[in-house]
Design a protein around this motif. Structure first.
Motif, PDB file in Angstrom:
ATOM      1  N   PRO A  55      57.068   9.871  26.836  1.00  0.00           N
ATOM      2  CA  PRO A  55      58.347   9.183  26.546  1.00  0.00           C
ATOM      3  C   PRO A  55      58.743   8.210  27.647  1.00  0.00           C
ATOM      4  O   PRO A  55      59.780   7.594  27.566  1.00  0.00           O
ATOM      5  N   VAL A  56      57.927   8.136  28.709  1.00  0.00           N
ATOM      6  CA  VAL A  56      58.215   7.245  29.838  1.00  0.00           C
ATOM      7  C   VAL A  56      57.311   6.032  29.745  1.00  0.00           C
ATOM      8  O   VAL A  56      56.098   6.164  29.456  1.00  0.00           O
ATOM      9  N   ALA A  57      57.854   4.848  29.982  1.00  0.00           N
ATOM     10  CA  ALA A  57      57.064   3.623  29.942  1.00  0.00           C
ATOM     11  C   ALA A  57      56.089   3.602  31.114  1.00  0.00           C
ATOM     12  O   ALA A  57      56.499   3.663  32.270  1.00  0.00           O
ATOM     13  N   VAL A  58      54.772   3.527  30.844  1.00  0.00           N
ATOM     14  CA  VAL A  58      53.734   3.546  31.871  1.00  0.00           C
ATOM     15  C   VAL A  58      53.025   2.199  31.871  1.00  0.00           C
ATOM     16  O   VAL A  58      52.701   1.646  30.816  1.00  0.00           O
ATOM     17  N   VAL A  59      52.781   1.659  33.070  1.00  0.00           N
ATOM     18  CA  VAL A  59      52.057   0.407  33.221  1.00  0.00           C
ATOM     19  C   VAL A  59      51.044   0.567  34.345  1.00  0.00           C
ATOM     20  O   VAL A  59      51.323   1.200  35.359  1.00  0.00           O
ATOM     21  N   VAL A  60      49.813   0.024  34.126  1.00  0.00           N
ATOM     22  CA  VAL A  60      48.752   0.040  35.144  1.00  0.00           C
ATOM     23  C   VAL A  60      48.294  -1.392  35.334  1.00  0.00           C
ATOM     24  O   VAL A  60      48.046  -2.115  34.357  1.00  0.00           O
ATOM     25  N   LEU A  61      48.210  -1.817  36.606  1.00  0.00           N
ATOM     26  CA  LEU A  61      47.789  -3.169  36.956  1.00  0.00           C
ATOM     27  C   LEU A  61      46.481  -3.107  37.732  1.00  0.00           C
ATOM     28  O   LEU A  61      46.214  -2.124  38.444  1.00  0.00           O
ATOM     29  N   ASP A  62      45.675  -4.174  37.629  1.00  0.00           N
ATOM     30  CA  ASP A  62      44.491  -4.247  38.493  1.00  0.00           C
ATOM     31  C   ASP A  62      44.867  -4.932  39.794  1.00  0.00           C
ATOM     32  O   ASP A  62      46.042  -5.255  40.034  1.00  0.00           O
ATOM     33  N   GLY A  63      43.885  -5.134  40.657  1.00  0.00           N
ATOM     34  CA  GLY A  63      44.160  -5.693  41.979  1.00  0.00           C
ATOM     35  C   GLY A  63      44.715  -7.090  41.953  1.00  0.00           C
ATOM     36  O   GLY A  63      45.319  -7.538  42.931  1.00  0.00           O
ATOM     37  N   ASP A  64      44.504  -7.809  40.842  1.00  0.00           N
ATOM     38  CA  ASP A  64      45.014  -9.177  40.732  1.00  0.00           C
ATOM     39  C   ASP A  64      46.357  -9.245  40.022  1.00  0.00           C
ATOM     40  O   ASP A  64      46.862 -10.312  39.735  1.00  0.00           O
ATOM     41  N   GLY A  65      46.933  -8.059  39.727  1.00  0.00           N
ATOM     42  CA  GLY A  65      48.224  -8.030  39.059  1.00  0.00           C
ATOM     43  C   GLY A  65      48.145  -8.159  37.558  1.00  0.00           C
ATOM     44  O   GLY A  65      49.174  -8.333  36.909  1.00  0.00           O
ATOM     45  N   ARG A  66      46.935  -8.064  36.948  1.00  0.00           N
ATOM     46  CA  ARG A  66      46.815  -8.115  35.486  1.00  0.00           C
ATOM     47  C   ARG A  66      47.134  -6.753  34.899  1.00  0.00           C
ATOM     48  O   ARG A  66      46.784  -5.713  35.460  1.00  0.00           O
ATOM     49  N   VAL A  67      47.768  -6.751  33.710  1.00  0.00           N
ATOM     50  CA  VAL A  67      48.166  -5.518  33.050  1.00  0.00           C
ATOM     51  C   VAL A  67      46.966  -4.892  32.366  1.00  0.00           C
ATOM     52  O   VAL A  67      46.309  -5.521  31.520  1.00  0.00           O
ATOM     53  N   LEU A  68      46.663  -3.623  32.741  1.00  0.00           N
ATOM     54  CA  LEU A  68      45.551  -2.884  32.149  1.00  0.00           C
ATOM     55  C   LEU A  68      46.036  -1.868  31.115  1.00  0.00           C
ATOM     56  O   LEU A  68      45.343  -1.610  30.130  1.00  0.00           O
ATOM     57  N   VAL A  69      47.186  -1.248  31.363  1.00  0.00           N
ATOM     58  CA  VAL A  69      47.718  -0.238  30.450  1.00  0.00           C
ATOM     59  C   VAL A  69      49.169  -0.591  30.138  1.00  0.00           C
ATOM     60  O   VAL A  69      49.956  -0.903  31.050  1.00  0.00           O
ATOM     61  N   TRP A  70      49.547  -0.490  28.893  1.00  0.00           N
ATOM     62  CA  TRP A  70      50.930  -0.776  28.441  1.00  0.00           C
ATOM     63  C   TRP A  70      51.179   0.143  27.245  1.00  0.00           C
ATOM     64  O   TRP A  70      50.728  -0.127  26.129  1.00  0.00           O
ATOM     65  N   ASN A  71      51.816   1.310  27.479  1.00  0.00           N
ATOM     66  CA  ASN A  71      51.892   2.301  26.419  1.00  0.00           C
ATOM     67  C   ASN A  71      53.038   1.998  25.446  1.00  0.00           C
ATOM     68  O   ASN A  71      53.811   1.049  25.617  1.00  0.00           O
ATOM     69  N   ALA A  72      53.147   2.872  24.430  1.00  0.00           N
ATOM     70  CA  ALA A  72      54.138   2.626  23.378  1.00  0.00           C
ATOM     71  C   ALA A  72      55.561   2.654  23.905  1.00  0.00           C
ATOM     72  O   ALA A  72      56.426   1.902  23.449  1.00  0.00           O
ATOM     73  N   ALA A  73      55.811   3.557  24.871  1.00  0.00           N
ATOM     74  CA  ALA A  73      57.164   3.612  25.441  1.00  0.00           C
ATOM     75  C   ALA A  73      57.514   2.309  26.133  1.00  0.00           C
ATOM     76  O   ALA A  73      58.665   1.874  26.119  1.00  0.00           O
ATOM     77  N   ALA A  74      56.530   1.642  26.771  1.00  0.00           N
ATOM     78  CA  ALA A  74      56.783   0.354  27.419  1.00  0.00           C
ATOM     79  C   ALA A  74      57.120  -0.700  26.389  1.00  0.00           C
ATOM     80  O   ALA A  74      57.963  -1.574  26.607  1.00  0.00           O
ATOM     81  N   GLU A  75      56.413  -0.645  25.220  1.00  0.00           N
ATOM     82  CA  GLU A  75      56.735  -1.597  24.147  1.00  0.00           C
ATOM     83  C   GLU A  75      58.166  -1.411  23.669  1.00  0.00           C
ATOM     84  O   GLU A  75      58.920  -2.372  23.494  1.00  0.00           O
ATOM     85  N   ARG A  76      58.570  -0.127  23.444  1.00  0.00           N
ATOM     86  CA  ARG A  76      59.926   0.139  22.948  1.00  0.00           C
ATOM     87  C   ARG A  76      60.990  -0.280  23.963  1.00  0.00           C
ATOM     88  O   ARG A  76      62.037  -0.794  23.593  1.00  0.00           O
ATOM     89  N   LEU A  77      60.728  -0.051  25.256  1.00  0.00           N
ATOM     90  CA  LEU A  77      61.727  -0.330  26.297  1.00  0.00           C
ATOM     91  C   LEU A  77      61.936  -1.827  26.509  1.00  0.00           C
ATOM     92  O   LEU A  77      63.061  -2.298  26.626  1.00  0.00           O
TER      93      LEU A  77
END
Length: 806
Positions: A28-50
């Motif tokens: 239920p928590v918005a999770v985001v994962v970035l690579d070393g260059d700041g590109r988004v690798l993970v963007w879960n459903a909670a992040a979309e809703r938020l």
């Protein structure tokens, strides 16, 4: 949970999507994962809703490519690349309408892992994030927080390990709902802490949790009130220590107890400290550990803040006192909560008021560190200062009587508390001004803070063009706020010398307020702020508008009073003229009005020569102490002079005629008067008649005691003009003194023994040998009267060398 290897290596978004666990997707928590260059690798459903940003729009893009500004994105990435976690609020952009709370930390490899939460959801928990996160999950003791309804709001993993169950089975439920009878015992103590705000320490508890379904355990509980920013209690923090494992060795127990004590006390300190910026200091008050929250306020680097470097951001006027206070707090026994208020230089370079509050952390019976906060109180402090200035100005102005005195009192009260310079400009009436919109006049008053260089303009007269702030204020009757840039370019640009002076002293803002009398702006008040004084704001504009309003009312009252006083002074000059100097008689007179500011009242004295050569003298007392009493006194004095000069009658006859005329014309309803004639022949005789007035006092010239002259006291003037009046006579030998006076010289509010007359005779006796001027001054200074009445004294002395008139 360790991330998949290809995620740690910075795989492409498509590969990562296949590797993201279903658990992350379901969180239920918005999770985001970035690579070393700041590109988004993970963007879960909670992040979309938020955020409202779809995964297809975000994956593969950089943070800097989002709606965050590039500066903010770069700062986040730099902090995380340096291995430091990031906590803070992030704006989503004006089209989104709100911000997010972003918490991130370096992940495996070059990745960055973070969570997003809505600021609206976390605003009520900012204090908890600031104070508890550092200890929450790593503390070796159980920590939980309940609100005022005794419902769980947060628990750490140590609680779950001790008692079983999950956080979801607790959050939002009351303690009694979760734990049954044992929960009821806990709830009773929680309610007591909420009621009186007193911590409960080392409270034993035994039993089975989960409504008796859990194992039998023993705990030690510590309850602490949690307070909001307004010092109200918003909940209770609880520390739980499981003491069931009694088989532990003594050494292990000692080590764990020490660790628990330190964690317990630090938790207590964090709960008690409340602010946006939390920091820790060494036992001596110096800084060894980084304080990002405080650095965000001051703009200092971590190295600049080390040791006592944090004091460099404190205003120089407060710096040494703060350091001295820190050293005193560090050596105090016992150590107490440390609270100080001072001005702090912010990252923008301006100074604001802050309150520091630090709580000592004890371990092993001594202070091992301090945990504290920095709270911005500038708005509240300045609001209080404005009220103080308003009160001081009002008090000072009330003590002044003249219009310019009122304005000078105002200027004295605002410098340097509110302004570095205050100037009062008195404006010419509109017909005397040069052109349309121009304002002319003279500079009346200037007050400057100590050490401020004088203004180069010394000309008392001024002319301001129509666009000048003072001209605009005079034209509109409204206050004006001027923000002065470092290189001033307004159309009303001051002369070069004035501009250089303003730049040299660091003028940054000005306020102008009108002073109005009878509907017209008659003066303008100028307030100048400079240097490290906080620039003036709209709130300050409201203050000077109120100051101008109070000055306006005071000036109108003062003008009216000045006019009244001028009339009174004219009356005094006309009616209390200097007595004549006939041969063979010394005459002195004194007058002290009850309304000292009017300089005149209802009592009077008079002495004048009659056509036959006699000297006429009189002392009267008209009812009242105001201007009307003075007018009545003037009328009676003039009538007495005219009747006495036109008649050779006795004093009683003159008083009878005066009574009939005054009553017929309705001049007075109640006036006492003693009138007499001093005749010089073979003997010096004083003949008098009294209309309800105190009898004269005779001081013999042969050293005998002074005495009041005996005789009938007839009815006062204005009551019964047909009443009979009597004359009395006494011979004045060389060296004697005759004193005529009004009752304000001796009357007392409380005189049950009728001793006032005796005290007056004693006062006369003690000054009998003084020269006549000093004798009259002695009577006024030594008077014991307390009625606040007017005082008039007329004294006649026959010199010892005087013989009978030839």
């Amino acid at each position: 949970m360790e991330p998949p290897d290809d995620l740690a290596r910075g795989a492409v978004p498509g590969t990562v999507s296949a590797l993201v666990p279903e658990l992350i997707e379901a969180l239920p928590v918005a999770v985001v994962v970035l690579d070393g260059d700041g590109r988004v690798l993970v963007w879960n459903a909670a992040a979309e809703r938020l955020t409202g940003w779809q995964r297809s729009e975000v994956l593969g893009s950089t943070v800097a490519g989002s709606t965050l500004d590039r500066h903010t994105a770069a700062r986040i990435v730099d902090e995380l690349r340096a291995g430091r976690p990031f906590n803070g609020r992030l704006p989503l952009g004006p089209e989104h309408g709100r911000g997010l709370y972003f918490r991130a930390a370096p992940g495996p490899g070059a990745t960055i892992v973070g969570v997003l939460r809505d600021v609206a959801d976390t605003s009520a928990e900012d204090e908890a994030f600031a104070l508890l996160d550092a200890l929450w999950e790593t503390a070796p003791v159980g920590l939980c927080y309940v609100d005022r309804d005794l419902r769980y709001r947060r628990v750490n993993s140590a609680v779950l390990a001790m008692d079983g169950g999950s956080a979801d089975e607790r959050i939002g439920r009351t303690v009694e709902e979760v734990h049954g009878p044992v929960g009821a015992a806990i709830a009773e103590t929680l309610a007591a802490v909420l009621a009186d705000g007193t911590p409960r320490l080392d409270v034993p508890l035994r039993g089975r949790l989960w409504h008796g379904r859990g194992p039998f355990q023993e705990w030690r509980l510590y309850y602490y009130p949690v307070r909001g920013t307004d010092e109200t209690i918003i909940g209770v923090g609880v520390v739980l220590v499981d003491v069931t494992a009694a088989e532990r060795t003594r050494q292990e127990l000692a080590a764990v107890a020490a660790e628990r004590e330190h964690a317990l006390n630090r938790y207590q300190s964090l709960v008690e400290a409340t602010s946006a910026a939390v920091w820790t200091r060494e036992a001596d008050g110096s800084a060894r550990r980084d304080a990002p929250g405080l650095r965000a306020i001051t703009g200092q680097s971590a190295a600049e803040q080390q040791d006592w470097g944090f004091l460099d951001a404190v205003h120089p006027a407060h710096r040494q006192a703060l350091k001295t206070a820190w050293r005193a707090a560090a050596t105090a026994d016992p150590a107490e909560v440390f609270v100080r208020e001072y001005r702090l230089r912010t990252a923008s370079g301006s100074y604001r008021w802050f309150r520091t509050r630090a709580v000592p952390v004890h371990s092993g019976g001594r202070v091992v560190e301090w945990v504290g906060t920095e709270t911005d109180i500038d708005d509240a402090r300045r609001a209080g200062d404005r009220l103080d200035v308003l009160a001081q100005v009002t008090l000072a102005m009330n003590a002044a009587l003249e219009p310019e005195g009122e304005l000078a009192a105002l200027a004295d009260a605002v410098v340097p508390k509110f302004a570095d310079l205050c100037r009062v400009y008195l404006l010419d009436p509109a017909p005397l001004r040069h052109g349309p919109g121009d304002v002319t006049g003279r500079r009346s008053i200037t007050r400057a803070a100590q050490g401020l260089p004088p203004s180069p303009s010394t000309d008392e007269r001024f002319t301001f063009p129509a666009d000048h702030p003072i001209a605009r204020c005079a034209r509109t009757g409204a206050p004006v706020l001027v923000e002065v840039p470092s290189e001033p370019t307004p159309m009303w640009r001051a002369p070069d010398s004035q501009q250089k002076w303003g730049l040299a002293i660091g003028v940054h803002s000005m306020l102008v307020a009108p002073v109005v009398a009878k509907g017209s702006v008659v003066a303008a008040l100028l307030f100048i702020g400079r240097g490290d004084r906080a620039p003036y704001t709209q709130d300050d504009l409201a203050l000077v508008a109120e100051l101008g309003t109070r000055a306006s009312a005071a000036v109108e009252n003062a003008v009216a009073f000045q006019q009244s006083r001028e009339v009174s002074v004219a009356l005094q000059s006309a009616m209390l003229s200097t007595p004549p100097s006939p041969p063979g008689v010394e005459i002195e007179a004194r007058y002290l009005p009850a309304a000292a500011e009017l300089q005149v009242g209802g009592d009077w004295y008079d002495a004048f020569a009659l056509p036959g050569g006699d000297l006429a003298v009189g002392v009267g007392d008209v009812e009242g102490h105001d201007l009307m009493a003075a007018v009545t006194m003037g009328q009676l004095r003039s009538m007495l002079r005219g009747l006495a000069h036109d008649s050779d009658g006795s004093p009683s006859e003159v008083l009878a005629r005066l009574d009939r005329v005054a009553c017929g014309l309705g001049v007075t309803n109640f006036t006492t008067l003693l009138y007499g004639r001093l005749s010089r022949g073979e003997r010096t005789l004083f003949r008098w008649s009294s209309a309800g007035h105190p009898a004269p006092i005779l001081v013999p010239g042969d050293g005998q005691a002074p005495r009041q002259l005996a005789g009938d006291v007839d009815v006062v003037l204005g009551v019964d003009p047909s009443s009979t009046r009597h004359d009395h006579e006494v011979e004045l030998s060389p060296g004697c003194t005759l004193v005529l006076y009004t009752d304000g010289l001796f009357e007392s509010r409380h005189d049950p023994d009728d001793a006032a007359g005796a005290r007056l005779l004693d006062l006369v006796r003690r000054g009998a040998d003084l020269p006549l001027p000093e004798f009259c001054d002695h009577l006024l200074r030594g008077s014991t009267a307390d009625t606040g009445d007017d005082i008039a004294v007329l004294a006649l002395r026959i010199p010892r060398s005087a013989g009978a008139a030839e």
